[in-house]
Write an enzyme that holds these catalytic residues in place. Structure first.
Site, short mmCIF file in Angstrom:
data_model
loop_
_atom_site.label_atom_id
_atom_site.label_comp_id
_atom_site.label_asym_id
_atom_site.label_seq_id
_atom_site.Cartn_x
_atom_site.Cartn_y
_atom_site.Cartn_z
N ASP A 136 -15.51 17.47 6.16
CA ASP A 136 -15.29 18.84 5.71
C ASP A 136 -14.83 18.84 4.25
O ASP A 136 -15.17 17.93 3.49
CB ASP A 136 -14.27 19.52 6.63
CG ASP A 136 -14.58 20.99 6.84
OD1 ASP A 136 -14.49 21.75 5.86
OD2 ASP A 136 -14.89 21.38 7.98
N HIS A 198 -11.45 25.56 3.94
CA HIS A 198 -12.32 25.38 5.11
C HIS A 198 -11.89 24.18 5.96
O HIS A 198 -11.78 24.27 7.19
CB HIS A 198 -13.76 25.21 4.60
CG HIS A 198 -14.81 25.28 5.65
ND1 HIS A 198 -15.18 24.20 6.41
CD2 HIS A 198 -15.61 26.30 6.05
CE1 HIS A 198 -16.16 24.54 7.23
NE2 HIS A 198 -16.44 25.82 7.04
N SER A 526 -18.74 27.36 11.83
CA SER A 526 -17.75 26.38 11.39
C SER A 526 -16.46 26.49 12.19
O SER A 526 -15.74 25.51 12.36
CB SER A 526 -17.41 26.60 9.91
OG SER A 526 -18.29 25.93 9.07
#
Length: 775
Positions: A136, A198, A526
């Protein structure tokens, strides 16, 4: 032709030739995949250097070209090559594929309780032995979700390391970063530290600690945690503000497998690719060979069909669905009318009404704007003098920066392409998103009133009794690479998920949003992917010796059934259903798949013996296997595509392993549309021991069909305690469509292996990223 014109034409042709020649000679990053890790102590890096030396002509050129050597878990390298050099290497002995490196994009207080994985059902001691590896944007190590108070040392199996420019602990036990481009934008930090938010969000969703009083600026306040709060986390930063490099993704897989992770979570992806031209499929295949399940996001290209990514059968492909909470931001017009919009709005106007205008009435003529442009409220298109101090009605869903930069107070948005919003965005100013129908009411009010006013209220969290529903953006099946394998596999919460955030990352879609928060609410596959990864870790903690396929089977066959009335695309939206982690710990039966089974599958897909021996490093052979349908792959679902005009006819073979009570009898029940006949033989399975395996066949028959959508049902095995459910889908489809319609609609044969080239971008599958703008 005049002499001058002829000379100009010749000059243009010469210049074009020089440009093309320059482009052909330009060295670009390529991945050279060479299959299984070679045995012995020979240095793979030295072998890679020798290959490059042979093609490039000198040791120095080879050294400059080599970027990554993959050799910890499989064999290969990444190097900068011209097109001609890449072609030469592709023909060398031992090379499976040469892949131009591109960039992929990155595709919970309430969510775990919604899945019935409540606090009292986690915390078993063995859960701290599970290691979740995440590919990620990195992690914010000081975040309270990753505090290591009360943790012992990492499990003895751990072989990973922590990059020197970040501090790990007994919670975050490994952290690495990869950037083969060597480029960094202003917000990028050359370390595993997360500047995008994220990676911190996905990590805390899968395995974050319990954090009390977590909220997004006061919204969604509660206890934030991951599925397995005591799990260990290993971070592999492959994504940056500009995307995720393929060469880096594969290197991260190489390291994560060798480091000893148990589950790999990958919330990113690209378009459909041939399996051994796709770094995620390659990496996850080798992870599977080492007993590691890879959980992938299905993508954010829905609701359009044939958009699911990460569809290799050895991975868990996860769609996104809603939870029983949605965020509503009300607005009140000066005439007393109250409208509701879907939005995450934490800004409090204290009920004060402000002048309300239509964006089309405030164009910035100086830069060439007009009412037809300013009605969309884009940056620089607005007249600051008119917008200042007002709420603006805009006819486009944007990040809100156009009004913010023009000194507006807030914005009301209505977009003709967003008819029924089913997930919420957050913005850098007071905002709400209403339906186009309500947008007409606002515009009518503005045009019929001398001094229109409005106010926008802080968002309320409403109970969503319709949940779970697969969200509109979640990518759909069927599977374009192997339609005999139903994808996505499963759905999980991916809408309006509260989880950890990097305090230096913008909390909204506007890159210059300077607010700082430790938690954020965002949506995307996600977000659903780490829910499935966490659920897999939850099962792995109880069954540490289960294979990746066994864990995947347990999650799929125990999934909660979705409401077909809310999903016209049925299993193409949600696969087997919504994850049910608690039930998955005791599935009763599992559909296990060995490496040999996958090799048999690949042979039937048209791969040859020499290629597969490179991949596996053993004596695998396709000699006695005829290419054909994948009906014998022991998959925990059934997918039957039918070419137009053909009758419905197939026989699937499966075997199940007893992981419940030693002496148990399972009886099959069938639910299918009446036009389709399904026979299970035998329909009763009697087990006398744990670990015993029994086989059965499923015969499917029906009339000829043409251009029909998906029809589906399920086969369920029950013993009075367990319900082992496997969906069965029947539909018309030309494999590879719509990617190959121009060339293959007239020549397709069921045994032909199709290959596709994706777009040049891999994505972070977080919807918020789709609204981001850069200065």
């Amino acid at each position: 032709m005049a002499k001058g014109g002829l000379l100009f034409l010749l000059y243009s042709l010469l210049l074009s030739t020089l440009v093309l020649n320059c482009q052909c000679q330009e060295r670009k990053l390529h991945i050279v995949y060479m299959g299984n890790k070679p045995e012995g102590d020979a240095s793979v890096a030295s072998a890679h250097h020798s290959m490059l030396h042979k093609v490039l002509g000198s040791p120095s050129s080879a050294k400059e070209s080599l970027v990554h050597s993959y050799g910890r878990s499989f064999n290969g390298f990444a190097a900068k090559l011209t097109k001609e050099e890449a072609t030469k290497i592709s023909g060398m002995q031992g090379v499976v594929s040469v892949i131009p490196s591109r960039h992929y994009k990155l595709h919970t207080t309430r969510s775990w309780d919604f899945l019935n994985l409540t606090v009292n059902k986690v915390g078993a001691p063995q859960e701290s032995d599970v290691i979740i590896g995440l590919l990620d944007t990195g992690i914010w190590p000081e975040h309270p979700s990753f505090n290591d108070s009360g943790y012992g040392p990492p499990p003895a199996k751990w072989k990973g390391t922590c990059n020197s420019n970040i501090t790990c602990n007994n919670k975050i036990i490994g952290a690495q970063y990869y950037n083969s481009d060597g480029e960094y934008y202003d917000t990028d930090i050359p370390s595993p530290r997360d500047s995008e938010g994220h990676g911190t969000h996905t990590s805390s969703t899968a395995g974050g600690n319990e954090v009390s009083d977590a909220s997004y600026f006061g919204l969604a306040e509660g206890l934030a945690r991951g599925a397995v709060p005591s799990a260990r986390i290993a971070v592999y930063k492959v994504c940056w503000s500009f995307g995720c490099g393929l060469a880096d993704i594969l290197k991260a897989f190489d390291d994560a497998i060798a480091d000893g992770v148990d589950i790999i979570s990958v919330s990113l992806g690209g378009g459909p690719e041939d399996y051994f031209d796709d770094p995620i499929a390659i990496g996850s295949f080798h992870a599977m060979r080492n007993g590691i399940l890879t959980s992938n996001s299905a993508g954010n290209s829905g609701p359009f069909p044939v958009t699911a990514s990460n569809v290799a059968p050895w991975t868990l492909t996860v769609a996104a669905s809603t939870i029983d909470r949605k965020f509503v931001a009300r607005l009140q017009l000066g005439n007393g009318i109250i409208l509701t919009g879907i939005c995450i709005n934490n800004f409090d106007l204290n009920g004060t009404s402000y002048p309300l205008i239509w964006g089309g009435s405030a164009p910035n003529y100086t830069i060439g704007s007009s009412p037809d442009i300013s009605r969309f409220c884009l940056p620089d298109a607005m007249n600051n003098d008119i917008v200042a101090g007002k709420i603006v009605f805009c006819e486009l869903l944007s990040d809100g920066s156009g009004i913010l930069l023009a000194n507006g107070v807030g914005t009301i948005m209505a977009d003709p392409f967003v008819v029924d919003p089913d997930f919420a965005f957050n913005f850098p100013l007071p905002a709400t998103l209403i339906t186009p129908e309500d947008g007409h009411k606002v515009l009518d009010y503005i045009r019929s009133t001398d001094n229109p006013t409005a106010t926008i209220f802080v968002s309320d969290a409403w109970k969503d009794a319709m949940a779970p529903i697969v969200v509109s953006f979640s990518s759909r099946g069927p599977n374009p690479i192997t339609p005999d394998v139903l994808k996505p596999d499963i759905t999980a919460p991916g809408v309006d998920i509260l989880a950890g955030w990097s305090p230096i990352a913008p909390p909204s879609g506007y890159y210059d949003d300077k607010r700082s928060t430790l938690f954020n609410i965002i949506s995307g596959t996600s977000m659903s992917c780490p829910h499935a990864s966490g659920a897999a870790a939850y099962v792995k903690a109880v069954h540490p010796n289960w294979s990746p396929a066994a864990i995947k089977s347990a999650l799929m066959t125990t999934a909660s059934i979705m409401d077909t009335r809310k999903h016209p695309d049925l299993e193409f939206a949600y696969g087997s259903g919504q994850i049910n982690p608690v039930a998955a710990r005791d599935p009763g039966l599992i559909f296990d798949i060995s490496e040999a089974d996958y090799i048999n599958f690949l042979c039937k897909q048209g791969y040859n013996t020499s290629t597969l021996r490179l991949v596996t490093g053993d004596n695998s052979t396709c000699t006695s296997i005829t290419p054909g349908r994948a009906w014998d792959l022991n998959y925990p679902s059934f997918s039957l595509y039918v070419l137009d005009g053909q009758k419905i006819s197939a026989t699937f073979t499966r075997e199940v392993t007893n992981v419940g009570a030693a002496n148990s009898t399972y009886t099959a029940s069938i639910f299918m549309p009446t036009a389709i006949s399904v026979t299970v033989d035998p329909s009763v399975l009697t087990f006398s021991s744990v670990g015993q395996t029994l086989s059965f066949s499923v015969k499917v028959d029906g009339p000829a069909i043409s251009q029909q959508p998906i029809m589906s049902g399920a086969i369920t095995w029950t013993d009075g305690i367990h319900a082992v459910r496997t969906p069965l889908a029947v539909y018309n489809y030309i494999p590879g469509a719509p990617y190959n319609l121009e060339s293959e609609t007239s020549s397709y044969t069921p045994t032909k292996r199709t290959a596709f080239k994706s777009s040049s971008i891999y994505r972070k599958d977080g919807i918020m990223g789709h609204l981001k703008t850069r200065p």
